[in-house]
Design a protein around this motif. Structure first.
Motif, short mmCIF file in Angstrom:
data_model
loop_
_atom_site.label_atom_id
_atom_site.label_comp_id
_atom_site.label_asym_id
_atom_site.label_seq_id
_atom_site.Cartn_x
_atom_site.Cartn_y
_atom_site.Cartn_z
N GLY A 56 35.02 41.32 35.38
CA GLY A 56 33.96 42.18 35.87
C GLY A 56 33.79 43.37 34.94
N ARG A 57 32.92 44.27 35.28
CA ARG A 57 32.65 45.40 34.40
C ARG A 57 32.93 46.74 35.04
NH1 ARG A 57 26.85 43.67 31.62
NH2 ARG A 57 27.54 41.67 30.78
N ASP A 58 33.33 46.75 36.30
CA ASP A 58 33.41 48.05 36.96
C ASP A 58 34.75 48.73 36.77
OD1 ASP A 58 33.65 46.61 40.33
OD2 ASP A 58 34.90 46.40 38.57
N GLY A 59 35.81 48.00 36.47
CA GLY A 59 37.10 48.62 36.21
C GLY A 59 37.62 49.48 37.33
N ARG A 60 37.36 49.06 38.56
CA ARG A 60 37.78 49.87 39.70
C ARG A 60 39.29 49.82 39.88
NH1 ARG A 60 35.70 47.00 44.31
NH2 ARG A 60 35.58 45.26 42.85
N THR A 61 39.83 50.95 40.35
CA THR A 61 41.24 51.04 40.70
C THR A 61 41.38 51.72 42.04
OG1 THR A 61 41.49 53.13 39.52
CG2 THR A 61 42.05 51.12 38.30
N LYS A 62 42.51 51.48 42.68
CA LYS A 62 42.82 52.09 43.98
C LYS A 62 44.30 52.36 44.01
CE LYS A 62 42.38 51.23 48.96
NZ LYS A 62 41.82 50.29 49.97
#
Length: 128
Positions: A56-62
């Motif tokens: 994906g392209r969003d590179g989200r982290t939590k």
């Protein structure tokens, strides 16, 4: 056989750093959410961090609130799909750390039952 194998654990003094790695075999995990959980003696397994799929392209982290600002989760290549950089370690970070992968990819889950693949864990011990 699909396997996740953690490495990089050890004994470190409070304030020190460790970098955990996760080696994958049997399949690629580019389309999985990758995560780290930990379990301290006598406690339930708890969420540490998660990162979105690498295709994906969003590179989200939590992150769990307890590690925010100290730990960084990152994606790697196919054989090492995820890392966990741990800085400013505290004695309360002492636990077995598990690498895990989830097919629930529309959000970053902090629930262990959403994760299908698990490593065997690596021990992190932080001395005071």
């Amino acid at each position: 056989q699909v396997q996740l194998v953690e490495s990089g654990g050890g004994v470190v003094q409070a304030g020190g750093s460790l970098r955990l790695s996760c080696a994958a075999s049997g399949r690629t995990f580019s389309n999985f959410v990758m995560g780290w959980f930990r379990q301290a003696p006598g406690k339930e397994r708890e969420f540490v961090a998660a990162i979105s799929r690498s295709d994906g392209r969003d590179g989200r982290t939590k992150y769990a609130e307890s590690v925010t600002g100290r730990f960084t989760i990152s994606r790697g290549n196919g054989k090492n799909p995820v890392y966990l950089q741990m800085n400013s370690l505290k004695p309360e970070d002492t636990a077995v750390y598990y690498c895990t992968a989830s097919m629930v990819t529309w959000y970053l889950s902090d629930t262990s039952t959403d994760y299908a693949y698990w490593g065997q864990g690596t021990q992190v011990t932080v001395s005071s």
